[in-house]
Design a protein around this motif. Structure first.
Motif, PDB file in Angstrom:
ATOM      1  N   PHE A   1       0.828  -1.207   0.000  1.00  0.00           N
ATOM      2  CA  PHE A   1       0.000   0.000   0.000  1.00  0.00           C
ATOM      3  C   PHE A   1       0.864   1.260   0.000  1.00  0.00           C
ATOM      4  N   THR A   2       1.920   1.269   0.804  1.00  0.00           N
ATOM      5  CA  THR A   2       2.785   2.440   0.899  1.00  0.00           C
ATOM      6  C   THR A   2       3.926   2.424  -0.114  1.00  0.00           C
ATOM      7  N   LYS A   3       4.069   1.307  -0.846  1.00  0.00           N
ATOM      8  CA  LYS A   3       5.203   1.055  -1.754  1.00  0.00           C
ATOM      9  C   LYS A   3       6.508   0.894  -0.971  1.00  0.00           C
ATOM     10  N   GLU A   4       6.404   0.629   0.341  1.00  0.00           N
ATOM     11  CA  GLU A   4       7.552   0.334   1.191  1.00  0.00           C
ATOM     12  C   GLU A   4       7.433  -1.099   1.682  1.00  0.00           C
ATOM     13  N   ASN A   5       8.504  -1.635   2.269  1.00  0.00           N
ATOM     14  CA  ASN A   5       8.384  -2.898   2.985  1.00  0.00           C
ATOM     15  C   ASN A   5       7.341  -2.731   4.082  1.00  0.00           C
ATOM     16  N   SER A   6       6.449  -3.699   4.188  1.00  0.00           N
ATOM     17  CA  SER A   6       5.380  -3.605   5.183  1.00  0.00           C
ATOM     18  C   SER A   6       5.081  -4.981   5.764  1.00  0.00           C
ATOM     19  N   THR A   7       4.614  -4.977   7.006  1.00  0.00           N
ATOM     20  CA  THR A   7       4.085  -6.200   7.611  1.00  0.00           C
ATOM     21  C   THR A   7       2.782  -5.873   8.319  1.00  0.00           C
ATOM     22  N   GLU A   8       1.929  -6.873   8.396  1.00  0.00           N
ATOM     23  CA  GLU A   8       0.701  -6.751   9.178  1.00  0.00           C
ATOM     24  C   GLU A   8       0.645  -7.917  10.138  1.00  0.00           C
ATOM     25  N   ILE A   9       0.564  -7.612  11.425  1.00  0.00           N
ATOM     26  CA  ILE A   9       0.557  -8.635  12.468  1.00  0.00           C
ATOM     27  C   ILE A   9      -0.874  -8.810  12.959  1.00  0.00           C
TER      28      ILE A   9
ATOM     29  N   GLU B   1       2.049   8.771  12.733  1.00  0.00           N
ATOM     30  CA  GLU B   1       1.186   9.920  12.920  1.00  0.00           C
ATOM     31  C   GLU B   1      -0.137   9.676  12.189  1.00  0.00           C
ATOM     32  N   PRO B   2      -1.177  10.459  12.502  1.00  0.00           N
ATOM     33  CA  PRO B   2      -2.459  10.268  11.803  1.00  0.00           C
ATOM     34  C   PRO B   2      -2.290  10.329  10.283  1.00  0.00           C
ATOM     35  N   GLY B   3      -2.806   9.313   9.606  1.00  0.00           N
ATOM     36  CA  GLY B   3      -2.783   9.291   8.157  1.00  0.00           C
ATOM     37  C   GLY B   3      -1.424   9.061   7.521  1.00  0.00           C
ATOM     38  N   GLU B   4      -0.407   8.690   8.319  1.00  0.00           N
ATOM     39  CA  GLU B   4       0.940   8.631   7.766  1.00  0.00           C
ATOM     40  C   GLU B   4       1.130   7.496   6.768  1.00  0.00           C
ATOM     41  N   PHE B   5       0.421   6.403   6.925  1.00  0.00           N
ATOM     42  CA  PHE B   5       0.531   5.314   5.946  1.00  0.00           C
ATOM     43  C   PHE B   5       0.033   5.794   4.575  1.00  0.00           C
ATOM     44  N   THR B   6      -1.137   6.460   4.562  1.00  0.00           N
ATOM     45  CA  THR B   6      -1.670   6.960   3.300  1.00  0.00           C
ATOM     46  C   THR B   6      -0.816   8.104   2.763  1.00  0.00           C
ATOM     47  N   LYS B   7      -0.279   8.917   3.652  1.00  0.00           N
ATOM     48  CA  LYS B   7       0.598  10.013   3.227  1.00  0.00           C
ATOM     49  C   LYS B   7       1.841   9.465   2.526  1.00  0.00           C
ATOM     50  N   ARG B   8       2.419   8.403   3.077  1.00  0.00           N
ATOM     51  CA  ARG B   8       3.580   7.781   2.432  1.00  0.00           C
ATOM     52  C   ARG B   8       3.199   7.197   1.076  1.00  0.00           C
ATOM     53  N   ALA B   9       2.022   6.598   1.012  1.00  0.00           N
ATOM     54  CA  ALA B   9       1.558   6.055  -0.270  1.00  0.00           C
ATOM     55  C   ALA B   9       1.468   7.165  -1.320  1.00  0.00           C
ATOM     56  N   PHE B  10       0.937   8.325  -0.913  1.00  0.00           N
ATOM     57  CA  PHE B  10       0.858   9.466  -1.834  1.00  0.00           C
ATOM     58  C   PHE B  10       2.257   9.952  -2.224  1.00  0.00           C
TER      59      PHE B  10
ATOM     60  N   ILE C   1      -4.508  17.851   5.589  1.00  0.00           N
ATOM     61  CA  ILE C   1      -5.317  16.769   5.023  1.00  0.00           C
ATOM     62  C   ILE C   1      -5.145  15.476   5.811  1.00  0.00           C
ATOM     63  N   PHE C   2      -3.894  15.059   6.022  1.00  0.00           N
ATOM     64  CA  PHE C   2      -3.663  13.737   6.608  1.00  0.00           C
ATOM     65  C   PHE C   2      -3.843  13.705   8.124  1.00  0.00           C
ATOM     66  N   SER C   3      -3.817  14.863   8.772  1.00  0.00           N
ATOM     67  CA  SER C   3      -4.055  14.893  10.220  1.00  0.00           C
ATOM     68  C   SER C   3      -5.478  14.478  10.564  1.00  0.00           C
ATOM     69  N   LYS C   4      -6.379  14.516   9.569  1.00  0.00           N
ATOM     70  CA  LYS C   4      -7.777  14.141   9.812  1.00  0.00           C
ATOM     71  C   LYS C   4      -8.011  12.644   9.654  1.00  0.00           C
ATOM     72  N   PHE C   5      -6.987  11.903   9.216  1.00  0.00           N
ATOM     73  CA  PHE C   5      -7.106  10.453   9.090  1.00  0.00           C
ATOM     74  C   PHE C   5      -6.940   9.811  10.470  1.00  0.00           C
ATOM     75  N   CYS C   6      -7.358   8.559  10.592  1.00  0.00           N
ATOM     76  CA  CYS C   6      -7.082   7.814  11.810  1.00  0.00           C
ATOM     77  C   CYS C   6      -5.597   7.411  11.826  1.00  0.00           C
ATOM     78  N   ILE C   7      -5.120   7.034  13.000  1.00  0.00           N
ATOM     79  CA  ILE C   7      -3.691   6.778  13.192  1.00  0.00           C
ATOM     80  C   ILE C   7      -3.176   5.659  12.301  1.00  0.00           C
ATOM     81  N   GLY C   8      -3.953   4.575  12.154  1.00  0.00           N
ATOM     82  CA  GLY C   8      -3.443   3.399  11.450  1.00  0.00           C
ATOM     83  C   GLY C   8      -3.681   3.393   9.964  1.00  0.00           C
ATOM     84  N   LYS C   9      -4.087   4.546   9.378  1.00  0.00           N
ATOM     85  CA  LYS C   9      -4.413   4.559   7.951  1.00  0.00           C
ATOM     86  C   LYS C   9      -3.518   5.540   7.204  1.00  0.00           C
TER      87      LYS C   9
END
Length: 457
Positions: free
Chosen positions: A80-88, A113-122, A449-457
């Motif tokens: 999703f972020t185009k980075e190495n990722s894991t989901e536990i 931080e809030p919305g940081e996963f989606t921010k990195r994806a962008f 924009i991204f501060s309004k996202f939840c923390i894990g998204k």
């Protein structure tokens, strides 16, 4: 957080909702996401496993086992972020979640931080800014129409077309800029007739988008609907009847409701937020007076007002006087005569000439008809796959500013304005279009924009 810093950090956050649940999902993203997860995982060596695989094992903090887990691996750039990722995936106890996140932080991750996963994806080009905002809209969608509208935008919506049109406009802008370099030679690289055609084509695309915002805003944000009227008109009873639950306290004592009470229900695919308010009257009670003032404030901000008249306590002259005040607000309203079962028949007959709907909130008489009337005030079509609607206020404002700038370009050409002023207006329209898709951004805009996202998204 600046758009250009901390992207090399590995971030961690709970991706599922807080609280007790069967399972919880903890998400990591960053260059060291798989390596950090491997440090606390007993099972297969995650570093040697292919992307998009799931592995069972134990998560531990030193000698202490925290939980049995499943770890899903996503290797860059296929995440999703185009980075190495894991989901536990772990058991959903808040204690377990806390312990897992704590041990991951101890081993090199930091809290997202809030919305940081989606921010990195962008920032990594996964999608444009309008599509990133649609991710949050999809998460927060409360109706099927809102879900489909967000999904359409996340899949491209109007972003792709705007990007194509913007590139064509950039081409003309560069030709006009080139003309300025040959100012003394009176050359014209950008054919003005072709530029006019392009601008009119862009505006023909923008106008339906601008016009779609009223409907899109209703679909996304719902309709704040104030239930107002004098004390004891039956407002709280009506709220309870509409919601089919005892949400508000009902009493024969005037002034029982002293603050706003809110709840939501979906009618015809639209989310209506019903707001029960304090009765409108002059009062010496300080607390009740605050409630009355809040009622007046909510009425001014409402998209729809349901105004209740107690037919057993109201004369025709009083009704006409109150309606004059309602009309002066400039907000759509529905006149509702309550307690019709006890009302004088001659008053009811007279009010039929004044577009009233008659109900008994306590006996649930004509409530279906009232709901139909409420829904008829805000007709929206069913959103289908591929439908393009503007639901975001930021996009709407940028589209308006773009259209205004393009109007100025056309006016400049008709008036024979010099190329430098023409270029300035074109640059402005390019700027506003670029802000929609994120081609042009600032750190403040992204943070907002991204501060309004939840923390894990």
């Amino acid at each position: 957080m600046s758009a250009n810093i901390l992207l090399n950090d590995t971030i961690v956050a709970l991706a599922t909702a807080q609280g007790l649940s069967a399972i919880a999902v903890i998400r990591l993203s960053g260059e060291d996401a798989i390596a950090i997860t491997q440090k606390v995982f007993k099972g297969k060596n995650l570093l040697e496993q292919p992307s998009h695989t799931v592995h069972f094992g134990l998560l531990h903090d030193g000698a202490k086992t925290i939980d049995e887990v499943l770890v899903t691996i996503f290797k860059a750039p296929n995440s999703f972020t185009k980075e190495n990722s894991t989901e536990i995936s772990c058991h959903g106890s808040p204690v377990i979640v806390k312990e897992i996140i704590k041990v991951l932080l101890k081993n090199g991750a930091r809290l997202a931080e809030p919305g940081e996963f989606t921010k990195r994806a962008f920032l990594h080009g996964r999608f444009d800014l309008a599509q990133a905002e649609a991710v949050a809209d999809l998460i927060n969608a409360e109706t099927d129409n809102a879900r489909q509208a967000a999904l359409n935008q996340m899949r491209g919506g109007f972003s792709k077309e705007i990007s194509i049109l913007r590139e064509e406009l950039i081409h003309f802008a560069s030709l006009i800029e080139l003309e300025l370099d040959f100012g003394e030679e009176d050359v014209e690289f950008a054919k003005r007739d072709d530029l006019k055609k392009l601008i009119k084509r862009i505006q023909a695309y923008l106008l339906p988008l601008i016009q779609s915002f009223d409907e899109g805003n209703v679909i996304k944000n719902g309709v704040p609907t104030v239930i107002a009227g004098k004390p004891n008109a039956g407002k709280s009873t009506l709220l309870n009847t509409l919601l089919n639950e005892e949400k508000a306290i009902v009493s024969d004592i005037p002034g029982t409701t002293r603050d706003v009470i809110e709840d939501e229900m979906v009618l015809g695919g639209i989310n209506f937020r019903f707001i029960d308010t304090a009765g409108l009257r002059e009062t010496q009670d300080v607390i009740e007076a605050i409630g009355v003032e809040r009622t007046r404030d909510r009425m001014k901000k409402a998209s729809l007002i349901i105004y209740l008249f107690d037919l057993t306590q109201t004369t025709l002259a009083e009704i006409i006087n109150e309606e004059e005040h309602l009309a002066s607000l400039g907000i759509p309203y529905i006149k509702v005569g309550n307690k019709v079962d006890k009302a004088d028949a001659s008053l009811v007959e007279e009010l039929k000439k004044h577009d009233f709907i008659f109900i008994s909130a306590s006996h649930k008489t004509n409530i279906v008809e009232l709901k139909d009337k409420i829904l008829a005030s805000f007709q929206v079509k069913t959103v289908k796959a591929g439908d393009v609607l503007v639901t975001n206020l930021r996009h709407y404002q940028n589209l308006l500013q773009t259209n205004d700038a393009l109007d100025r370009v056309l006016e400049s050409m008709y008036n024979g304005v010099t190329g430098d002023f023409l270029a300035m207006d074109i640059r402005q329209s390019l700027h506003y279009l670029g802000e929609i898709t994120g081609t042009i951004t600032t750190d403040d805009l992204l943070d907002n924009i991204f501060s309004k996202f939840c923390i894990g998204k």
